[in-house]
Design a protein around this motif. Structure first.
Motif, PDB file in Angstrom:
ATOM      1  N   VAL A 118       0.844  -1.199   0.000  1.00  0.00           N
ATOM      2  CA  VAL A 118       0.000   0.000   0.000  1.00  0.00           C
ATOM      3  C   VAL A 118       0.878   1.248   0.000  1.00  0.00           C
ATOM      4  CG1 VAL A 118      -1.699   1.315   1.329  1.00  0.00           C
ATOM      5  CG2 VAL A 118      -2.013  -1.143   0.991  1.00  0.00           C
ATOM      6  N   SER A 119       1.950   1.232   0.780  1.00  0.00           N
ATOM      7  CA  SER A 119       2.883   2.370   0.770  1.00  0.00           C
ATOM      8  C   SER A 119       3.510   2.528  -0.614  1.00  0.00           C
ATOM      9  CB  SER A 119       3.994   2.170   1.806  1.00  0.00           C
ATOM     10  OG  SER A 119       3.462   2.096   3.104  1.00  0.00           O
ATOM     11  N   GLY A 120       3.884   1.434  -1.220  1.00  0.00           N
ATOM     12  CA  GLY A 120       4.474   1.475  -2.553  1.00  0.00           C
ATOM     13  C   GLY A 120       3.520   2.056  -3.581  1.00  0.00           C
ATOM     14  N   MET A 121       2.259   1.673  -3.495  1.00  0.00           N
ATOM     15  CA  MET A 121       1.267   2.222  -4.426  1.00  0.00           C
ATOM     16  C   MET A 121       1.170   3.737  -4.266  1.00  0.00           C
ATOM     17  SD  MET A 121       0.084  -0.456  -6.009  1.00  0.00           S
ATOM     18  CE  MET A 121       0.202  -2.213  -5.756  1.00  0.00           C
ATOM     19  N   MET A 122       1.247   4.217  -3.020  1.00  0.00           N
ATOM     20  CA  MET A 122       1.162   5.656  -2.780  1.00  0.00           C
ATOM     21  C   MET A 122       2.422   6.377  -3.276  1.00  0.00           C
ATOM     22  SD  MET A 122      -1.860   5.935  -1.708  1.00  0.00           S
ATOM     23  CE  MET A 122      -2.433   4.376  -2.365  1.00  0.00           C
ATOM     24  N   ILE A 123       3.583   5.723  -3.180  1.00  0.00           N
ATOM     25  CA  ILE A 123       4.818   6.309  -3.716  1.00  0.00           C
ATOM     26  C   ILE A 123       4.685   6.483  -5.232  1.00  0.00           C
ATOM     27  CG2 ILE A 123       7.274   5.852  -4.167  1.00  0.00           C
ATOM     28  CD1 ILE A 123       7.325   4.460  -1.368  1.00  0.00           C
ATOM     29  N   THR A 124       4.185   5.464  -5.894  1.00  0.00           N
ATOM     30  CA  THR A 124       3.992   5.554  -7.347  1.00  0.00           C
ATOM     31  C   THR A 124       3.028   6.688  -7.695  1.00  0.00           C
ATOM     32  OG1 THR A 124       4.430   3.196  -7.654  1.00  0.00           O
ATOM     33  CG2 THR A 124       3.198   4.299  -9.402  1.00  0.00           C
ATOM     34  N   LEU A 125       1.915   6.787  -6.974  1.00  0.00           N
ATOM     35  CA  LEU A 125       0.958   7.867  -7.238  1.00  0.00           C
ATOM     36  C   LEU A 125       1.583   9.234  -6.991  1.00  0.00           C
ATOM     37  CD1 LEU A 125      -2.412   6.500  -5.805  1.00  0.00           C
ATOM     38  CD2 LEU A 125      -1.777   6.806  -8.208  1.00  0.00           C
ATOM     39  N   ALA A 126       2.406   9.350  -5.961  1.00  0.00           N
ATOM     40  CA  ALA A 126       3.050  10.634  -5.664  1.00  0.00           C
ATOM     41  C   ALA A 126       3.998  11.042  -6.792  1.00  0.00           C
ATOM     42  CB  ALA A 126       3.799  10.558  -4.334  1.00  0.00           C
ATOM     43  N   LEU A 154      -8.478   2.199  -5.567  1.00  0.00           N
ATOM     44  CA  LEU A 154      -8.117   1.092  -6.454  1.00  0.00           C
ATOM     45  C   LEU A 154      -6.686   0.617  -6.178  1.00  0.00           C
ATOM     46  CD1 LEU A 154      -8.906  -0.760  -8.804  1.00  0.00           C
ATOM     47  CD2 LEU A 154      -8.025   1.005 -10.332  1.00  0.00           C
ATOM     48  N   GLU A 155      -5.760   1.557  -6.009  1.00  0.00           N
ATOM     49  CA  GLU A 155      -4.368   1.189  -5.727  1.00  0.00           C
ATOM     50  C   GLU A 155      -4.248   0.499  -4.371  1.00  0.00           C
ATOM     51  OE1 GLU A 155      -1.814   1.289  -7.950  1.00  0.00           O
ATOM     52  OE2 GLU A 155      -3.379   1.940  -9.323  1.00  0.00           O
ATOM     53  N   MET A 156      -5.037   0.927  -3.402  1.00  0.00           N
ATOM     54  CA  MET A 156      -5.029   0.251  -2.102  1.00  0.00           C
ATOM     55  C   MET A 156      -5.527  -1.183  -2.246  1.00  0.00           C
ATOM     56  SD  MET A 156      -6.181   3.357   0.411  1.00  0.00           S
ATOM     57  CE  MET A 156      -6.058   2.425   1.916  1.00  0.00           C
ATOM     58  N   MET A 157      -6.554  -1.370  -3.076  1.00  0.00           N
ATOM     59  CA  MET A 157      -7.057  -2.726  -3.311  1.00  0.00           C
ATOM     60  C   MET A 157      -6.002  -3.571  -4.022  1.00  0.00           C
ATOM     61  SD  MET A 157     -11.152  -2.264  -4.073  1.00  0.00           S
ATOM     62  CE  MET A 157     -10.913  -1.678  -5.712  1.00  0.00           C
ATOM     63  N   LYS A 158      -5.299  -2.977  -5.000  1.00  0.00           N
ATOM     64  CA  LYS A 158      -4.215  -3.700  -5.668  1.00  0.00           C
ATOM     65  C   LYS A 158      -3.124  -4.060  -4.669  1.00  0.00           C
ATOM     66  CE  LYS A 158      -4.467  -1.324 -10.136  1.00  0.00           C
ATOM     67  NZ  LYS A 158      -3.637  -0.521 -11.057  1.00  0.00           N
ATOM     68  N   GLY A 159      -2.851  -3.153  -3.731  1.00  0.00           N
ATOM     69  CA  GLY A 159      -1.853  -3.423  -2.695  1.00  0.00           C
ATOM     70  C   GLY A 159      -2.239  -4.607  -1.826  1.00  0.00           C
ATOM     71  N   VAL A 160      -3.515  -4.695  -1.476  1.00  0.00           N
ATOM     72  CA  VAL A 160      -4.012  -5.820  -0.682  1.00  0.00           C
ATOM     73  C   VAL A 160      -3.839  -7.127  -1.464  1.00  0.00           C
ATOM     74  CG1 VAL A 160      -6.096  -6.862   0.315  1.00  0.00           C
ATOM     75  CG2 VAL A 160      -5.615  -4.430   0.683  1.00  0.00           C
ATOM     76  N   ILE A 161      -4.218  -7.108  -2.735  1.00  0.00           N
ATOM     77  CA  ILE A 161      -4.094  -8.311  -3.577  1.00  0.00           C
ATOM     78  C   ILE A 161      -2.635  -8.704  -3.755  1.00  0.00           C
ATOM     79  CG2 ILE A 161      -4.448  -9.216  -5.916  1.00  0.00           C
ATOM     80  CD1 ILE A 161      -7.013  -7.391  -5.977  1.00  0.00           C
ATOM     81  N   ALA A 162      -1.776  -7.711  -4.067  1.00  0.00           N
ATOM     82  CA  ALA A 162      -0.353  -8.006  -4.281  1.00  0.00           C
ATOM     83  C   ALA A 162       0.288  -8.567  -3.025  1.00  0.00           C
ATOM     84  CB  ALA A 162       0.387  -6.757  -4.749  1.00  0.00           C
ATOM     85  N   ALA A 163      -0.079  -8.031  -1.876  1.00  0.00           N
ATOM     86  CA  ALA A 163       0.479  -8.532  -0.614  1.00  0.00           C
ATOM     87  C   ALA A 163       0.025  -9.966  -0.362  1.00  0.00           C
ATOM     88  CB  ALA A 163       0.058  -7.630   0.549  1.00  0.00           C
TER      89      ALA A 163
END
Length: 182
Positions: A118-126, A154-163
């Motif tokens: 989830v942190s990684g997804m937020m880094i990408t968005l930033a 959506l990115e948070m959901m992808k983070g949950v799935i990826a984890a």
């Protein structure tokens, strides 16, 4: 020693290929599409770890930069990297570095996988939002509203799935002796 180098090259190539394949899953939107790239980054780094996960992301970015059609919509080339979505792609590199570092430091558990992804997804968005601000000559607010706000959930959901999938696959591959991280 050569077999260790070859094994690392194969892991890296495999990771880059998975990212390229998942990048083709796309839902077009006016400025920034929804893609499978971020899910792929999360999966690959969670499964392969800091070294090979980050190398996979670097190889993927370099393949696209030299023009191979690995980016979303079978696109590639420097024009993509300097365009409105280039910041997201460039942001994959610090995302992979952070995620891999975090997982190496705190462990490959579902909770830490979730935090890292989830942190990684937020880094990408930033990275993508800041890039979009400059490339599209937008205010930071407008860039955030166009390039990040619609994607946060959506990115948070992808983070949950990826984890979840990444940790599960990593542990199963390690237990089956099919993944040897050297």
């Amino acid at each position: 020693m050569t077999s260790t180098k070859t094994y690392g090259l194969v892991l890296t190539a495999f990771g880059a290929a998975i990212i390229a394949v998942l990048a083709q899953i796309t839902i077009p939107l006016p400025l920034v599409p929804i893609t499978g790239q971020t899910l792929a980054i999360g999966l690959i780094v969670t499964i392969l770890g800091l070294k090979y996960g980050t190398l996979s992301v670097l190889v993927y970015c370099l393949l696209g930069a030299i023009g191979l059609p690995v980016f979303t919509g079978m696109s590639g080339g420097l024009s993509i990297l300097v365009g409105p979505t280039g910041g997201y792609i460039i942001g994959f590199i610090p995302t992979a570095l952070f995620m891999g570092w975090y997982l190496n430091k705190f462990g490959y558990t579902y909770i830490h996988g979730l935090i890292a992804n989830v942190s990684g997804m937020m880094i990408t968005l930033a990275f993508g939002t800041i890039w979009l601000k400059f490339v599209a000559d937008m205010s930071l607010y407008a860039a955030f509203m166009a390039g990040a706000a619609p994607f946060i959930l959506l990115e948070m959901m992808k983070g949950v799935i990826a984890a979840w999938v990444g940790i599960l696959v990593r542990h199963r591959l390690l237990n089956a002796n099919l993944l040897k991280l050297v």
